[in-house]
Design a protein around this motif. Structure first.
Motif, PDB file in Angstrom:
ATOM      1  N   ASN A  11     -29.126  34.865  -8.538  1.00  0.00           N
ATOM      2  CA  ASN A  11     -27.829  35.329  -9.041  1.00  0.00           C
ATOM      3  C   ASN A  11     -27.919  36.631  -9.810  1.00  0.00           C
ATOM      4  O   ASN A  11     -26.907  37.130 -10.301  1.00  0.00           O
ATOM      5  CB  ASN A  11     -27.196  34.260  -9.928  1.00  0.00           C
ATOM      6  CG  ASN A  11     -26.830  33.024  -9.139  1.00  0.00           C
ATOM      7  OD1 ASN A  11     -26.285  33.118  -8.051  1.00  0.00           O
ATOM      8  ND2 ASN A  11     -27.144  31.866  -9.676  1.00  0.00           N
ATOM      9  N   TYR A  12     -29.108  37.194  -9.926  1.00  0.00           N
ATOM     10  CA  TYR A  12     -29.305  38.407 -10.705  1.00  0.00           C
ATOM     11  C   TYR A  12     -28.678  39.609 -10.007  1.00  0.00           C
ATOM     12  O   TYR A  12     -28.907  39.848  -8.820  1.00  0.00           O
ATOM     13  CB  TYR A  12     -30.803  38.649 -10.922  1.00  0.00           C
ATOM     14  CG  TYR A  12     -31.118  39.934 -11.631  1.00  0.00           C
ATOM     15  CD1 TYR A  12     -30.736  40.131 -12.960  1.00  0.00           C
ATOM     16  CD2 TYR A  12     -31.780  40.968 -10.983  1.00  0.00           C
ATOM     17  CE1 TYR A  12     -31.015  41.313 -13.610  1.00  0.00           C
ATOM     18  CE2 TYR A  12     -32.068  42.145 -11.626  1.00  0.00           C
ATOM     19  CZ  TYR A  12     -31.689  42.311 -12.949  1.00  0.00           C
ATOM     20  OH  TYR A  12     -31.955  43.490 -13.593  1.00  0.00           O
ATOM     21  N   VAL A  13     -27.879  40.350 -10.759  1.00  0.00           N
ATOM     22  CA  VAL A  13     -27.271  41.578 -10.252  1.00  0.00           C
ATOM     23  C   VAL A  13     -27.925  42.744 -10.992  1.00  0.00           C
ATOM     24  O   VAL A  13     -27.684  42.938 -12.184  1.00  0.00           O
ATOM     25  CB  VAL A  13     -25.746  41.593 -10.488  1.00  0.00           C
ATOM     26  CG1 VAL A  13     -25.133  42.898  -9.992  1.00  0.00           C
ATOM     27  CG2 VAL A  13     -25.090  40.400  -9.808  1.00  0.00           C
ATOM     28  N   PRO A  14     -28.778  43.497 -10.306  1.00  0.00           N
ATOM     29  CA  PRO A  14     -29.424  44.639 -10.966  1.00  0.00           C
ATOM     30  C   PRO A  14     -28.387  45.671 -11.418  1.00  0.00           C
ATOM     31  O   PRO A  14     -27.319  45.791 -10.828  1.00  0.00           O
ATOM     32  CB  PRO A  14     -30.318  45.232  -9.867  1.00  0.00           C
ATOM     33  CG  PRO A  14     -30.464  44.157  -8.849  1.00  0.00           C
ATOM     34  CD  PRO A  14     -29.211  43.360  -8.914  1.00  0.00           C
ATOM     35  N   THR A  15     -28.733  46.405 -12.456  1.00  0.00           N
ATOM     36  CA  THR A  15     -27.832  47.426 -12.995  1.00  0.00           C
ATOM     37  C   THR A  15     -28.426  48.802 -12.742  1.00  0.00           C
ATOM     38  O   THR A  15     -29.558  49.081 -13.129  1.00  0.00           O
ATOM     39  CB  THR A  15     -27.652  47.223 -14.519  1.00  0.00           C
ATOM     40  OG1 THR A  15     -27.230  45.884 -14.748  1.00  0.00           O
ATOM     41  CG2 THR A  15     -26.620  48.186 -15.072  1.00  0.00           C
TER      42      THR A  15
ATOM     43  N   CYS B 159     -37.672  51.045  -7.785  1.00  0.00           N
ATOM     44  CA  CYS B 159     -36.535  51.643  -8.503  1.00  0.00           C
ATOM     45  C   CYS B 159     -36.642  51.414 -10.007  1.00  0.00           C
ATOM     46  O   CYS B 159     -36.269  52.289 -10.798  1.00  0.00           O
ATOM     47  CB  CYS B 159     -35.218  51.087  -7.976  1.00  0.00           C
ATOM     48  SG  CYS B 159     -34.786  51.696  -6.331  1.00  0.00           S
ATOM     49  N   GLN B 160     -37.154  50.266 -10.412  1.00  0.00           N
ATOM     50  CA  GLN B 160     -37.385  50.033 -11.842  1.00  0.00           C
ATOM     51  C   GLN B 160     -38.420  51.015 -12.382  1.00  0.00           C
ATOM     52  O   GLN B 160     -38.231  51.600 -13.448  1.00  0.00           O
ATOM     53  CB  GLN B 160     -37.881  48.602 -12.084  1.00  0.00           C
ATOM     54  CG  GLN B 160     -36.810  47.567 -12.044  1.00  0.00           C
ATOM     55  CD  GLN B 160     -37.366  46.198 -12.407  1.00  0.00           C
ATOM     56  OE1 GLN B 160     -38.517  45.867 -12.098  1.00  0.00           O
ATOM     57  NE2 GLN B 160     -36.557  45.401 -13.049  1.00  0.00           N
TER      58      GLN B 160
ATOM     59  N   GLN C 262     -39.176  53.906 -11.315  1.00  0.00           N
ATOM     60  CA  GLN C 262     -38.653  55.273 -11.318  1.00  0.00           C
ATOM     61  C   GLN C 262     -37.527  55.453 -12.330  1.00  0.00           C
ATOM     62  O   GLN C 262     -37.068  56.575 -12.544  1.00  0.00           O
ATOM     63  CB  GLN C 262     -38.148  55.643  -9.918  1.00  0.00           C
ATOM     64  CG  GLN C 262     -39.213  55.636  -8.853  1.00  0.00           C
ATOM     65  CD  GLN C 262     -40.349  56.591  -9.175  1.00  0.00           C
ATOM     66  OE1 GLN C 262     -40.131  57.740  -9.522  1.00  0.00           O
ATOM     67  NE2 GLN C 262     -41.578  56.102  -9.077  1.00  0.00           N
ATOM     68  N   GLY C 263     -37.056  54.363 -12.915  1.00  0.00           N
ATOM     69  CA  GLY C 263     -35.969  54.441 -13.884  1.00  0.00           C
ATOM     70  C   GLY C 263     -34.592  54.473 -13.248  1.00  0.00           C
ATOM     71  O   GLY C 263     -33.607  54.814 -13.906  1.00  0.00           O
ATOM     72  N   PHE C 264     -34.495  54.108 -11.960  1.00  0.00           N
ATOM     73  CA  PHE C 264     -33.211  54.097 -11.265  1.00  0.00           C
ATOM     74  C   PHE C 264     -32.425  52.815 -11.546  1.00  0.00           C
ATOM     75  O   PHE C 264     -31.218  52.781 -11.360  1.00  0.00           O
ATOM     76  CB  PHE C 264     -33.391  54.234  -9.757  1.00  0.00           C
ATOM     77  CG  PHE C 264     -34.045  55.520  -9.327  1.00  0.00           C
ATOM     78  CD1 PHE C 264     -33.857  56.701 -10.026  1.00  0.00           C
ATOM     79  CD2 PHE C 264     -34.854  55.556  -8.205  1.00  0.00           C
ATOM     80  CE1 PHE C 264     -34.451  57.885  -9.622  1.00  0.00           C
ATOM     81  CE2 PHE C 264     -35.449  56.739  -7.787  1.00  0.00           C
ATOM     82  CZ  PHE C 264     -35.253  57.908  -8.506  1.00  0.00           C
ATOM     83  N   VAL C 265     -33.144  51.763 -11.941  1.00  0.00           N
ATOM     84  CA  VAL C 265     -32.551  50.452 -12.189  1.00  0.00           C
ATOM     85  C   VAL C 265     -33.075  49.961 -13.537  1.00  0.00           C
ATOM     86  O   VAL C 265     -34.240  50.192 -13.874  1.00  0.00           O
ATOM     87  CB  VAL C 265     -32.947  49.460 -11.065  1.00  0.00           C
ATOM     88  CG1 VAL C 265     -32.439  48.068 -11.335  1.00  0.00           C
ATOM     89  CG2 VAL C 265     -32.445  49.947  -9.727  1.00  0.00           C
TER      90      VAL C 265
ATOM     91  N   ALA D 238     -40.051  38.609  -9.164  1.00  0.00           N
ATOM     92  CA  ALA D 238     -40.108  39.831  -8.346  1.00  0.00           C
ATOM     93  C   ALA D 238     -41.557  40.223  -8.107  1.00  0.00           C
ATOM     94  O   ALA D 238     -41.939  40.567  -6.970  1.00  0.00           O
ATOM     95  CB  ALA D 238     -39.334  40.953  -9.018  1.00  0.00           C
ATOM     96  N   ASP D 239     -42.370  40.195  -9.137  1.00  0.00           N
ATOM     97  CA  ASP D 239     -43.793  40.527  -8.982  1.00  0.00           C
ATOM     98  C   ASP D 239     -44.501  39.536  -8.060  1.00  0.00           C
ATOM     99  O   ASP D 239     -45.349  39.921  -7.258  1.00  0.00           O
ATOM    100  CB  ASP D 239     -44.487  40.567 -10.343  1.00  0.00           C
ATOM    101  CG  ASP D 239     -44.011  41.713 -11.202  1.00  0.00           C
ATOM    102  OD1 ASP D 239     -43.465  42.703 -10.659  1.00  0.00           O
ATOM    103  OD2 ASP D 239     -44.181  41.647 -12.442  1.00  0.00           O
TER     104      ASP D 239
END
Length: 124
Positions: free
Chosen positions: A44-48, A102-103, A105-108, A119-120
């Motif tokens: 249910n996680y919605v990345p920001t 993306c995390q 790189q700082g995009f998320v 995730a890992d």
């Protein structure tokens, strides 16, 4: 129409005994990997998307591949990771790999520890 919603509508229109079998199989499969609360949180996680990610999505200065830009676009629209997989035809491992990239790189925004751990695990 959302591809995931179409699939779920078809899956939910099966007789109740088949739904029970599907539930038992899926719940046992998930509970073997991690606790159910963590799995539910992950699904249910919605990345920001961050300002940096939104800027990259608009300007495309880094020259990333199309899957990454599609991923960022779906995040901007408020999709969960499984919804992104269904709509982009990426495997969960591919989508989570892009998510972790993306995390980094700082995009998320960085996810909570339990979501990050799953995730890992999926990335390998």
């Amino acid at each position: 129409m959302n591809t995931l919603q179409t699939f779920l509508n078809k899956a939910l229109n099966v007789p109740f005994p088949i739904k029970l079998i599907m539930y038992k199989i899926l719940s046992s499969e998930f509970s073997e990997c991690v606790g159910m609360n963590q799995v539910e949180a992950f699904l249910n996680y919605v990345p920001t998307i961050t300002f940096k990610g939104d800027t990259e999505l608009n300007d495309k200065k880094c020259g990333l591949d199309g899957n990454t830009y599609n991923f960022l676009n779906y995040i901007k629209q408020g999709y969960t990771l499984p919804e992104i997989c269904v709509n982009t035809f990426l495997s969960l491992q591919e989508a989570v790999t892009i998510f972790v990239f993306c995390q980094n790189q700082g995009f998320v925004d960085i996810a909570q520890d339990d979501i990050q751990n799953i995730a890992d695990y999926i990335c390998g």
